[in-house]
Design a protein around this motif. Structure first.
Motif, PDB file in Angstrom:
ATOM      1  N   PRO A 110       0.818  -1.223   0.000  1.00  0.00           N
ATOM      2  CA  PRO A 110       0.000   0.000   0.000  1.00  0.00           C
ATOM      3  C   PRO A 110       0.842   1.258   0.000  1.00  0.00           C
ATOM      4  N   LEU A 111       2.075   1.165   0.504  1.00  0.00           N
ATOM      5  CA  LEU A 111       2.947   2.329   0.515  1.00  0.00           C
ATOM      6  C   LEU A 111       3.271   2.766  -0.906  1.00  0.00           C
ATOM      7  N   GLU A 112       3.634   1.808  -1.753  1.00  0.00           N
ATOM      8  CA  GLU A 112       3.982   2.158  -3.130  1.00  0.00           C
ATOM      9  C   GLU A 112       2.776   2.738  -3.862  1.00  0.00           C
ATOM     10  N   VAL A 113       1.609   2.137  -3.656  1.00  0.00           N
ATOM     11  CA  VAL A 113       0.396   2.647  -4.292  1.00  0.00           C
ATOM     12  C   VAL A 113       0.123   4.071  -3.831  1.00  0.00           C
ATOM     13  N   LEU A 170      -3.937  -3.863  -8.534  1.00  0.00           N
ATOM     14  CA  LEU A 170      -5.049  -4.783  -8.311  1.00  0.00           C
ATOM     15  C   LEU A 170      -5.040  -5.316  -6.880  1.00  0.00           C
ATOM     16  N   GLY A 171      -3.852  -5.648  -6.385  1.00  0.00           N
ATOM     17  CA  GLY A 171      -3.749  -6.156  -5.023  1.00  0.00           C
ATOM     18  C   GLY A 171      -4.219  -5.158  -3.992  1.00  0.00           C
ATOM     19  N   HIS A 172      -4.097  -3.874  -4.317  1.00  0.00           N
ATOM     20  CA  HIS A 172      -4.536  -2.829  -3.397  1.00  0.00           C
ATOM     21  C   HIS A 172      -6.038  -2.566  -3.529  1.00  0.00           C
ATOM     22  N   ALA A 173      -6.525  -2.497  -4.774  1.00  0.00           N
ATOM     23  CA  ALA A 173      -7.903  -2.068  -5.003  1.00  0.00           C
ATOM     24  C   ALA A 173      -8.906  -3.217  -5.014  1.00  0.00           C
ATOM     25  N   VAL A 174      -8.582  -4.300  -5.705  1.00  0.00           N
ATOM     26  CA  VAL A 174      -9.519  -5.429  -5.843  1.00  0.00           C
ATOM     27  C   VAL A 174      -8.758  -6.746  -5.688  1.00  0.00           C
ATOM     28  N   PRO A 175      -8.238  -7.032  -4.513  1.00  0.00           N
ATOM     29  CA  PRO A 175      -7.368  -8.202  -4.337  1.00  0.00           C
ATOM     30  C   PRO A 175      -8.034  -9.534  -4.661  1.00  0.00           C
ATOM     31  N   TYR A 176      -9.366  -9.588  -4.598  1.00  0.00           N
ATOM     32  CA  TYR A 176     -10.051 -10.867  -4.835  1.00  0.00           C
ATOM     33  C   TYR A 176      -9.904 -11.358  -6.270  1.00  0.00           C
ATOM     34  N   VAL A 177      -9.522 -10.464  -7.226  1.00  0.00           N
ATOM     35  CA  VAL A 177      -9.373 -10.910  -8.617  1.00  0.00           C
ATOM     36  C   VAL A 177      -8.042 -11.620  -8.850  1.00  0.00           C
TER      37      VAL A 177
END
Length: 213
Positions: A110-113, A170-177
């Protein structure tokens, strides 16, 4: 005498926290969703159980802390990771180990995002440029070691880095995908196959004659 001892004790407490402690606290606050606005002296002092005096023991101002925090991010999230994978003698294994490390389940940073979302800030922009050039350059070097020509190695490095950034977002916003831990090995293997596949020579298709003879 008592006042002098108290002053010495306060000074010791101020010196006990290192500049790195403050930098790490600033990075943690940024990564928790606060962005650069979370880099404020009083909240960070409360987080560290310190006083504002401890901050000014190490830094002249907020901008100096941001600079130190970004330098710490470059060190921890780029240089230390590269140093770790460099222990692998084979370039393909280095590439695999690198992507396993940065794309494995629950590895979204999340830091990089958060820093990417603050790319318009001059200090952040400079750090992002430094990190991006370093990472793509390192990847290009791996592809060169694997036998790709310089231009092709650079293209594949850019493709690999684009994959990483997309994965992180994607891992930050919609990790379930993203793939589950059980699915991850096949996902990584498909990624490596795409990055390492050698293109077949292009052949001009034979066009049919018209009208048919």
């Amino acid at each position: 005498m008592v006042q002098r001892q108290k002053a010495e004790q306060r000074q010791t407490r101020k010196a006990r926290l290192s500049a790195r402690d403050w930098a790490d606290a600033a990075l943690a606050a940024i990564g928790e969703g606060g962005g650069l606005s979370a880099v404020a002296v009083e909240p960070l002092a409360a987080r560290l159980g310190a006083t504002k005096g401890s901050f000014y023991w190490h830094f002249d101002n907020r901008e100096a802390l941001i600079e130190a925090a970004l330098a710490r991010w470059v060190e921890a999230d780029t240089e230390e990771i590269i140093a770790a994978v460099e222990t692998e003698p084979d370039p393909e294994q280095r590439l695999r180990r690198l992507f396993t490390e940065v794309t494995k389940p629950a590895s979204a940073d999340p830091l990089e995002v958060s820093l990417l979302a603050s790319a318009d800030h001059p200090q952040v922009a400079t750090a992002l440029r430094q990190v991006t050039e370093r990472r793509i350059g390192y990847l290009a070097g791996l592809f060169t070691e694997l036998g790709f020509a310089e231009d092709e190695a650079r293209r594949r490095a850019l493709m690999a880095y684009s994959f990483y950034l997309g994965h992180a977002q994607l891992g930050h916003a919609v990790p379930y995908v993203l793939p589950s831990p059980a699915e991850f090995p096949a996902y990584l293997e498909a990624t490596m196959d795409a990055l390492l596949r050698r293109s077949q020579p292009y052949e001009q298709p034979v066009m049919p004659r018209w009208p048919p003879v």
